[in-house]
Design a protein around this motif. Structure first.
Motif, PDB file in Angstrom:
ATOM      1  N   ILE A   3      -3.858 -10.791  -3.712  1.00 52.35           N
ATOM      2  CA  ILE A   3      -3.961 -10.497  -4.902  1.00 52.35           C
ATOM      3  C   ILE A   3      -4.495 -11.488  -5.767  1.00 52.35           C
ATOM      4  O   ILE A   3      -4.115 -12.716  -5.691  1.00 52.35           O
ATOM      5  CB  ILE A   3      -2.710 -10.216  -5.604  1.00 52.35           C
ATOM      6  N   LYS A   4      -5.668 -11.150  -6.521  1.00 50.07           N
ATOM      7  CA  LYS A   4      -6.302 -12.201  -7.486  1.00 50.07           C
ATOM      8  C   LYS A   4      -5.978 -12.188  -8.956  1.00 50.07           C
ATOM      9  O   LYS A   4      -6.514 -12.972  -9.686  1.00 50.07           O
ATOM     10  CB  LYS A   4      -7.870 -12.076  -7.343  1.00 50.07           C
ATOM     11  N   GLU A   5      -5.628 -10.768  -9.339  1.00 50.15           N
ATOM     12  CA  GLU A   5      -5.287 -10.536 -10.823  1.00 50.15           C
ATOM     13  C   GLU A   5      -3.897  -9.683 -10.873  1.00 50.15           C
ATOM     14  O   GLU A   5      -4.063  -8.593 -10.160  1.00 50.15           O
ATOM     15  CB  GLU A   5      -6.336  -9.828 -11.384  1.00 50.15           C
ATOM     16  N   LYS A   6      -2.987  -9.760 -11.577  1.00 46.03           N
ATOM     17  CA  LYS A   6      -1.858  -8.873 -11.662  1.00 46.03           C
ATOM     18  C   LYS A   6      -1.444  -8.807 -13.107  1.00 46.03           C
ATOM     19  O   LYS A   6      -1.189  -9.905 -13.874  1.00 46.03           O
ATOM     20  CB  LYS A   6      -0.665  -9.504 -10.792  1.00 46.03           C
ATOM     21  N   HIS A   7      -1.096  -7.729 -13.662  1.00 46.24           N
ATOM     22  CA  HIS A   7      -0.527  -7.405 -14.924  1.00 46.24           C
ATOM     23  C   HIS A   7       0.593  -6.575 -14.995  1.00 46.24           C
ATOM     24  O   HIS A   7       0.639  -5.554 -14.212  1.00 46.24           O
ATOM     25  CB  HIS A   7      -1.760  -6.896 -16.027  1.00 46.24           C
ATOM     26  N   TYR A   8       1.568  -6.959 -15.623  1.00 52.60           N
ATOM     27  CA  TYR A   8       2.783  -6.291 -15.536  1.00 52.60           C
ATOM     28  C   TYR A   8       2.543  -4.883 -16.084  1.00 52.60           C
ATOM     29  O   TYR A   8       1.974  -4.724 -17.247  1.00 52.60           O
ATOM     30  CB  TYR A   8       4.016  -6.901 -16.778  1.00 52.60           C
ATOM     31  N   PHE A   9       3.232  -3.879 -15.522  1.00 53.19           N
ATOM     32  CA  PHE A   9       3.368  -2.492 -16.108  1.00 53.19           C
ATOM     33  C   PHE A   9       4.511  -2.035 -16.435  1.00 53.19           C
ATOM     34  O   PHE A   9       4.307  -1.594 -17.712  1.00 53.19           O
ATOM     35  CB  PHE A   9       2.580  -1.666 -14.745  1.00 53.19           C
ATOM     36  N   CYS A  10       5.584  -2.041 -15.638  1.00 53.90           N
ATOM     37  CA  CYS A  10       6.775  -1.501 -16.311  1.00 53.90           C
ATOM     38  C   CYS A  10       8.092  -1.948 -15.424  1.00 53.90           C
ATOM     39  O   CYS A  10       7.712  -2.616 -14.073  1.00 53.90           O
ATOM     40  CB  CYS A  10       7.084  -0.133 -16.382  1.00 53.90           C
ATOM     41  N   SER A  11       9.324  -1.840 -15.365  1.00 55.98           N
ATOM     42  CA  SER A  11      10.326  -2.028 -14.548  1.00 55.98           C
ATOM     43  C   SER A  11      11.104  -0.981 -14.728  1.00 55.98           C
ATOM     44  O   SER A  11      11.389  -0.332 -15.876  1.00 55.98           O
ATOM     45  CB  SER A  11      11.105  -3.489 -14.912  1.00 55.98           C
ATOM     46  N   PHE A  43       6.740  -3.205 -11.636  1.00 54.48           N
ATOM     47  CA  PHE A  43       5.499  -2.503 -11.238  1.00 54.48           C
ATOM     48  C   PHE A  43       4.435  -3.561 -11.921  1.00 54.48           C
ATOM     49  O   PHE A  43       4.684  -3.769 -13.034  1.00 54.48           O
ATOM     50  CB  PHE A  43       5.493  -1.325 -11.559  1.00 54.48           C
ATOM     51  N   PHE A  44       3.283  -3.731 -11.221  1.00 51.27           N
ATOM     52  CA  PHE A  44       2.163  -4.467 -11.538  1.00 51.27           C
ATOM     53  C   PHE A  44       0.978  -3.711 -11.328  1.00 51.27           C
ATOM     54  O   PHE A  44       0.815  -3.068 -10.124  1.00 51.27           O
ATOM     55  CB  PHE A  44       1.950  -5.934 -11.012  1.00 51.27           C
ATOM     56  N   VAL A  45       0.010  -3.838 -12.240  1.00 56.38           N
ATOM     57  CA  VAL A  45      -1.347  -3.293 -11.836  1.00 56.38           C
ATOM     58  C   VAL A  45      -2.056  -4.477 -11.569  1.00 56.38           C
ATOM     59  O   VAL A  45      -2.096  -5.643 -11.923  1.00 56.38           O
ATOM     60  CB  VAL A  45      -2.159  -2.871 -12.936  1.00 56.38           C
ATOM     61  N   CYS A  46      -2.876  -4.305 -10.052  1.00 56.74           N
ATOM     62  CA  CYS A  46      -3.200  -5.578  -9.401  1.00 56.74           C
ATOM     63  C   CYS A  46      -4.668  -5.408  -9.031  1.00 56.74           C
ATOM     64  O   CYS A  46      -5.173  -4.242  -8.834  1.00 56.74           O
ATOM     65  CB  CYS A  46      -2.579  -5.758  -8.234  1.00 56.74           C
ATOM     66  N   LYS A  47      -5.440  -6.346  -8.965  1.00 59.87           N
ATOM     67  CA  LYS A  47      -6.723  -6.355  -8.305  1.00 59.87           C
ATOM     68  C   LYS A  47      -6.766  -7.103  -7.272  1.00 59.87           C
ATOM     69  O   LYS A  47      -6.224  -8.385  -7.198  1.00 59.87           O
ATOM     70  CB  LYS A  47      -7.949  -6.938  -9.383  1.00 59.87           C
ATOM     71  N   THR A 100       9.845 -16.031  -7.229  1.00 55.23           N
ATOM     72  CA  THR A 100       9.562 -15.428  -8.609  1.00 55.23           C
ATOM     73  C   THR A 100       9.193 -13.773  -8.291  1.00 55.23           C
ATOM     74  O   THR A 100       8.697 -13.611  -7.232  1.00 55.23           O
ATOM     75  CB  THR A 100       8.705 -16.230  -9.422  1.00 55.23           C
ATOM     76  N   ILE A 101       8.965 -13.100  -9.141  1.00 55.94           N
ATOM     77  CA  ILE A 101       8.539 -11.869  -9.047  1.00 55.94           C
ATOM     78  C   ILE A 101       7.062 -11.903  -8.663  1.00 55.94           C
ATOM     79  O   ILE A 101       6.737 -11.232  -7.778  1.00 55.94           O
ATOM     80  CB  ILE A 101       8.795 -11.056 -10.344  1.00 55.94           C
ATOM     81  N   GLY A 102       6.304 -12.719  -9.202  1.00 58.95           N
ATOM     82  CA  GLY A 102       5.012 -12.801  -8.859  1.00 58.95           C
ATOM     83  C   GLY A 102       4.698 -13.364  -7.420  1.00 58.95           C
ATOM     84  O   GLY A 102       3.768 -12.764  -6.879  1.00 58.95           O
ATOM     85  N   GLU A 103       5.332 -14.268  -7.000  1.00 61.74           N
ATOM     86  CA  GLU A 103       5.408 -14.702  -5.603  1.00 61.74           C
ATOM     87  C   GLU A 103       5.916 -13.576  -4.674  1.00 61.74           C
ATOM     88  O   GLU A 103       5.050 -13.349  -3.649  1.00 61.74           O
ATOM     89  CB  GLU A 103       6.336 -15.840  -5.294  1.00 61.74           C
TER      90      GLU A 103
END
Length: 178
Positions: free
Chosen positions: A97-105, A123-127, A80-83
């Protein structure tokens, strides 16, 4: 040269009558097989630390060797994209990565072996769990935490990275004004 120009014969029947249908496909006039060139999936991460700095990497290999980049890379088959995002970030930076939020493609072209390969970059914004574990590896020559005011998009080697970074910095600036 367009990558489809390298396909001279039908991969199913071997016919020479493998002709261009469109910019993204070729059709075998002998057996009817049609091949589509679809974009490869790729990911990239905006990772901010507790000081509000962005993790910036330096590319070890072409395309863009020596230019700045964000952690990320191509998705593997069955992933998957997340994996892919988690795997690539860990491979390149040793961070989890402990947290991810979609930003754009964004659509992109990735120059490889003399061809422009179409990609769709997400693209994702991550912590991350522990910023102190940062260690560049894999195809990353260097990884540094950089204040946003010191980010200059023209120093980044890939077009989609520059565009997403421009949008990220703009949104971050707008957010701070509120």
């Amino acid at each position: 040269m367009h990558v489809l120009e390298k396909f001279k014969y039908c991969p199913v029947c071997g016919s020479k009558h493998f002709v261009e249908q469109s910019e993204k496909s070729k059709l075998c006039e002998s057996c009817g097989f049609e091949y589509f060139l679809n974009p490869s999936s790729a990911v990239a991460a905006f990772i901010m630390n507790d000081k509000g700095e962005l993790l910036v990497t330096r590319r070890k290999f072409d395309p863009g060797r020596g230019t700045l980049d964000l952690p990320g890379g191509f998705c593997d088959i069955g992933e998957t994209i997340g994996e892919a995002l988690s795997r690539e970030v860990e491979e390149e930076t040793n961070l989890i990565i402990k947290e991810k939020h979609y930003f754009c493609s964004l659509p992109n072209k990735y120059r490889y072996s003399g061809f422009d390969i179409p990609t769709l970059d997400t693209f994702f914004v991550c912590k991350v769990e522990d910023e102190a574990k940062l260690h560049p590896a894999d195809d990353v020559a260097e990884a540094v935490w950089t204040p946003l005011k010191d980010i200059h998009t023209e120093q980044f080697g890939l077009r989609s990275i520059r565009q997403a970074l421009h949008d990220f910095l703009h949104r971050h600036t707008e957010y701070l004004k509120k």
